[in-house]
Design a protein around this motif. Structure first.
Motif, short mmCIF file in Angstrom:
data_model
loop_
_atom_site.label_atom_id
_atom_site.label_comp_id
_atom_site.label_asym_id
_atom_site.label_seq_id
_atom_site.Cartn_x
_atom_site.Cartn_y
_atom_site.Cartn_z
N THR A 292 -13.02 85.31 40.76
CA THR A 292 -13.02 85.70 39.34
C THR A 292 -12.06 86.85 39.10
O THR A 292 -11.35 86.89 38.09
N LEU A 293 -12.01 87.79 40.02
CA LEU A 293 -11.13 88.95 39.86
C LEU A 293 -9.66 88.55 39.87
O LEU A 293 -8.85 89.08 39.12
N CYS A 294 -9.30 87.57 40.72
CA CYS A 294 -7.91 87.09 40.76
C CYS A 294 -7.54 86.38 39.46
O CYS A 294 -6.46 86.59 38.91
N THR A 295 -8.41 85.53 38.99
CA THR A 295 -8.11 84.79 37.75
C THR A 295 -8.03 85.75 36.56
O THR A 295 -7.24 85.55 35.64
N GLU A 296 -8.82 86.83 36.59
CA GLU A 296 -8.73 87.81 35.51
C GLU A 296 -7.38 88.52 35.53
O GLU A 296 -6.80 88.80 34.47
N ILE A 297 -6.86 88.81 36.73
CA ILE A 297 -5.53 89.43 36.83
C ILE A 297 -4.47 88.50 36.26
O ILE A 297 -3.61 88.92 35.47
N ILE A 298 -4.51 87.22 36.63
CA ILE A 298 -3.51 86.26 36.14
C ILE A 298 -3.62 86.09 34.64
O ILE A 298 -2.60 86.03 33.93
N ASP A 299 -4.83 86.05 34.11
CA ASP A 299 -5.01 85.94 32.66
C ASP A 299 -4.45 87.16 31.94
O ASP A 299 -3.86 87.04 30.86
N SER A 300 -4.61 88.33 32.54
CA SER A 300 -4.05 89.55 31.94
C SER A 300 -2.53 89.50 31.91
O SER A 300 -1.90 89.90 30.92
N LEU B 125 3.18 91.19 41.25
CA LEU B 125 3.28 90.02 40.37
C LEU B 125 4.44 90.11 39.39
O LEU B 125 4.98 89.10 38.97
N ARG B 126 4.81 91.32 39.04
CA ARG B 126 5.88 91.48 38.05
C ARG B 126 7.19 90.87 38.52
O ARG B 126 8.03 90.47 37.72
N PHE B 127 7.37 90.78 39.83
CA PHE B 127 8.65 90.31 40.37
C PHE B 127 8.57 88.88 40.88
O PHE B 127 9.43 88.44 41.64
N ILE B 128 7.54 88.15 40.47
CA ILE B 128 7.41 86.74 40.80
C ILE B 128 7.84 85.91 39.60
O ILE B 128 7.52 86.24 38.46
N HIS B 129 8.57 84.85 39.86
CA HIS B 129 9.00 83.98 38.76
C HIS B 129 7.76 83.42 38.05
O HIS B 129 6.83 82.94 38.69
N PRO B 130 7.73 83.48 36.71
CA PRO B 130 6.55 83.01 35.97
C PRO B 130 6.14 81.58 36.29
O PRO B 130 4.96 81.26 36.33
N THR B 131 7.12 80.70 36.51
CA THR B 131 6.78 79.32 36.83
C THR B 131 5.98 79.26 38.12
O THR B 131 4.97 78.54 38.22
N TYR B 132 6.40 80.01 39.12
CA TYR B 132 5.68 80.04 40.40
C TYR B 132 4.29 80.66 40.20
O TYR B 132 3.30 80.18 40.76
N ARG C 175 -0.74 86.73 31.86
CA ARG C 175 -0.40 85.72 30.87
C ARG C 175 -0.45 86.28 29.45
O ARG C 175 0.46 86.07 28.64
N ARG C 176 -1.50 87.04 29.15
CA ARG C 176 -1.61 87.65 27.81
C ARG C 176 -0.48 88.64 27.57
O ARG C 176 0.06 88.73 26.47
N LEU C 177 -0.12 89.39 28.60
CA LEU C 177 0.97 90.36 28.47
C LEU C 177 2.28 89.66 28.13
O LEU C 177 3.03 90.10 27.25
N MET C 178 2.56 88.57 28.82
CA MET C 178 3.81 87.85 28.58
C MET C 178 3.81 87.17 27.20
O MET C 178 4.84 87.14 26.52
N LEU C 179 2.68 86.62 26.81
CA LEU C 179 2.62 85.97 25.50
C LEU C 179 2.75 86.97 24.36
O LEU C 179 3.22 86.62 23.27
N SER C 180 2.38 88.22 24.62
CA SER C 180 2.47 89.23 23.56
C SER C 180 3.87 89.80 23.42
O SER C 180 4.14 90.58 22.51
N VAL C 181 4.78 89.40 24.32
CA VAL C 181 6.17 89.90 24.31
C VAL C 181 6.17 91.42 24.28
O VAL C 181 6.84 92.05 23.47
N SER C 182 5.40 92.01 25.14
CA SER C 182 5.28 93.47 25.18
C SER C 182 5.46 93.95 26.60
O SER C 182 5.13 93.26 27.55
N SER C 183 6.00 95.15 26.73
CA SER C 183 6.14 95.75 28.05
C SER C 183 4.97 96.68 28.35
O SER C 183 4.92 97.28 29.41
N LYS C 184 4.04 96.81 27.42
CA LYS C 184 2.89 97.67 27.61
C LYS C 184 1.70 96.83 28.04
O LYS C 184 1.36 95.83 27.40
N CYS C 185 1.06 97.22 29.13
CA CYS C 185 -0.03 96.43 29.67
C CYS C 185 -1.34 97.21 29.61
O CYS C 185 -1.36 98.42 29.36
N SER C 186 -2.43 96.51 29.87
CA SER C 186 -3.75 97.12 29.81
C SER C 186 -3.94 98.14 30.92
O SER C 186 -3.20 98.15 31.91
N ARG C 187 -4.94 98.97 30.75
CA ARG C 187 -5.21 100.02 31.74
C ARG C 187 -5.56 99.42 33.09
O ARG C 187 -5.18 99.93 34.14
#
Length: 583
Positions: free
Chosen positions: A246-254, A224-231, A256-268
């Motif tokens: 539910t598991l897929c939507t949780e991944i996408i939400d994670s 997912l890291r190498f997919i354009h955010p718009t896509y 989204r939160r990572l990008m909104l936080s402007v951080s390169s550090k992600c959850s475990r």
């Protein structure tokens, strides 16, 4: 004086083995001294036991042990047709056999049964020559039935290298889930991640009732890291199959939160998916675009450097001539931002806010969302899913301190906090949630001895005066945690260690250089073109192309550009290639 005679002499008759084989074949055909009949489909083939024993472990075991066949005059070979057995007997006595598409499979099966390893591999080589994207999946299945590792490896290599064509074949949708997973996990897969996602959808839709439950396991194989955010957020996130999990939507939400936080550090939980590297087939390629060509006019050229052939390839030309535009790459797309638009017919010029984009996939220029402010002689840098544009000269012909950023997640430009000090031609780089602006010059063209640092997540600037910085028209580039400032009316190159907060001296350039461009590919620094001050303090345009290795602190010439160039863009653009990796 006569030479001393030799004490001994070893004679090796290279023609004897073929002569013996020819004689044995003649004896077989005349049924002279033959002592066993190989039988198939009521046909008999007279042979010599010693020849068969010498040619095959299968016959050695049959005739040299206490098996019933060791004393029989006739041996029936079940499962081998008479035509195939005839060819194999000829092969044993002559070393030659003709393999065709009609005969290759039964010959290969017989060679496997009778332990003729060389003949088995010859059949494998013949099948490898017939490989195509349309048949490679069926060849893989065949190789597994025949236990032929060489055929399987070559067919699998073609399948991952020609994945686009293979995914469109009839056999692809018949893959099992483990087989499909093995492809999606393969680092050699030649495909963009968007295509990987579309392929797994097509596979599920082929048999939705039994396969829809696999969406989560398959989705985790998409990088997912190498997919354009718009896509990602407009197409993938809204797909009914993805939403049903539910598991897929949780991944996408994670994500989204990572990008909104402007951080390169992600959850475990997200880290194993997010930190997966690019596939081997995604390679950074050097692209040179725009600039002033041969000191004559602003160039519309875009060039790609092929590291393998060490040659330059011409890409599609820019739609118009742009003087002192800014250049940046993000999501495998080249952006050309703003600049002074020149009309050759009238000689008029206008400051532009237009944004042009180029993808190597299409090799076509398109317009994107324009900047908020018209500007030229500005700087641009990418970080995560953002493009930042700062400084430059506006329509009022004054240096502007303004900063704006493009959010590729929302396809939106937004104004950010301006620079404390407006500067022209600084060295700019982004690292660890910060943008560093080194030096530059003020409106009176005096060097500015400043480091201005922008904190991305806080939208806040700070500044630091330093005597070390005195660069104008010098590019900057990041390798690991060091920011390299290359030249700028000087031969000096220094590296700013962002962790240690100190400057490190590096090997000097060969010439005093400015208005050049620099970029990083595979942790090496490449500089192109620019203008140089020669020994007579005369400014000359340059076509230089050089590489710096930080591990050895050594500069190496890479040849030259096709023409002299300065004030251009030099960028690493990721492209997908199906060529095998270099050794």
């Amino acid at each position: 004086m006569a030479s001393r005679p030799r004490d001994s002499f070893t004679f090796r008759d290279s023609e004897l083995p073929m002569h013996l084989l020819s004689q044995l074949n003649g004896l077989r055909q005349s049924r002279v001294l033959t002592d066993v009949l190989l039988c198939s489909e009521e046909q008999e083939f007279p042979c010599h036991r010693p020849v068969l024993v010498s040619s095959s472990p299968y016959f050695r075991a049959m005739f040299c042990n206490n098996f019933l066949e060791s004393s029989q005059a006739r041996v029936n070979l079940q499962g081998i047709s008479s035509s195939v057995l005839s060819g194999i007997v000829d092969y044993v006595y002559t070393g030659c056999i003709t393999i065709t598409m009609e005969s290759v499979l039964p010959v290969m099966q017989a060679a496997s049964m009778l332990h003729y390893v060389g003949l088995f591999e010859a059949c494998s080589q013949f099948l490898q020559e017939q490989l195509s994207p349309e048949n490679c999946l069926s060849m893989i299945r065949l190789s597994e039935i025949l236990h032929c590792e060489s055929l399987r490896e070559h067919a699998k290599e073609l399948a991952v290298r020609s994945f686009s064509d293979v995914a469109a074949s009839e056999d692809f949708c018949e893959l099992s889930l483990p087989e499909l997973m093995s492809y999606l996990e393969d680092d050699r897969l030649c495909a963009e991640e968007e295509q990987v996602f579309e392929t797994l959808l097509a596979w599920i839709h082929h048999d939705p009732f039994s396969r829809r439950g696999a969406i989560h396991d398959l989705f985790k194989r998409v990088r997912l890291r190498f997919i354009h955010p718009t896509y990602l957020f407009q197409f993938i996130a809204n797909d009914p199959l993805v939403q049903s999990s539910t598991l897929c939507t949780e991944i996408i939400d994670s994500v989204r939160r990572l990008m909104l936080s402007v951080s390169s550090k992600c959850s475990r939980e997200l880290k194993p998916l997010w930190t997966t590297p690019r596939r081997y087939t995604c390679r950074e390629t050097l692209v040179v675009v725009g600039g002033r060509k041969n000191n004559e006019q602003t160039s519309r050229e875009a060039l790609l450097y092929d590291e393998r052939t060490q040659r330059w390839q011409w890409l599609a030309k820019l739609p118009l001539r742009l003087y002192k535009a800014a250049y940046v790459c993000i999501h495998s797309i080249l952006y050309v931002l703003g600049g002074l638009s020149l009309c050759m017919a009238s000689g008029d010029s206008s400051v532009s806010a237009t944004v042009y984009t180029l993808s190597l996939k299409t090799n076509q220029w398109r317009t994107a969302e324009p900047m908020l402010q018209q500007r030229y002689a500005h700087q641009s840098v990418s970080y995560l899913h953002f493009i930042f544009v700062l400084g430059g000269i506006g329509v009022d012909k004054k240096i502007t301190p303004s900063l704006e950023r493009y959010n590729s997640m929302f396809n939106l430009w937004e104004s950010m906090a301006p620079m404390p000090t407006a500067v022209l031609h600084p060295a700019v780089a982004a690292n660890d949630q910060k943008i560093y602006v080194f030096g530059g010059e003020d409106e009176l063209q005096n060097p500015v001895r400043l480091i201005q640092v922008y904190h991305i997540s806080r939208n806040l600037w700070c500044r630091l005066e330093t005597r070390t910085v005195k660069n104008v028209c010098a590019p900057a580039a990041v390798i690991e945690d060091k920011i390299y400032i290359i030249g700028g009316y000087t031969r000096r190159m220094i590296a700013y260690d962002t962790k240690a907060n100190k400057f490190v001296k590096c090997e000097n350039l060969k010439e005093r250089r400015m208005h050049h461009s620099a970029t990083v590919i595979n942790n090496k620094l490449y500089i192109t073109g620019g203008r140089v001050l020669n020994a007579h303090d005369t400014i000359e345009d340059s076509d230089c192309f050089e590489c710096y290795d930080p591990k050895t602190d050594v500069w190496t010439s890479k040849g030259s550009l096709p023409y002299k160039l300065f004030d251009h863009g030099s960028l690493p653009l990721v492209c997908v290639t199906n060529r095998p990796n270099p050794p």
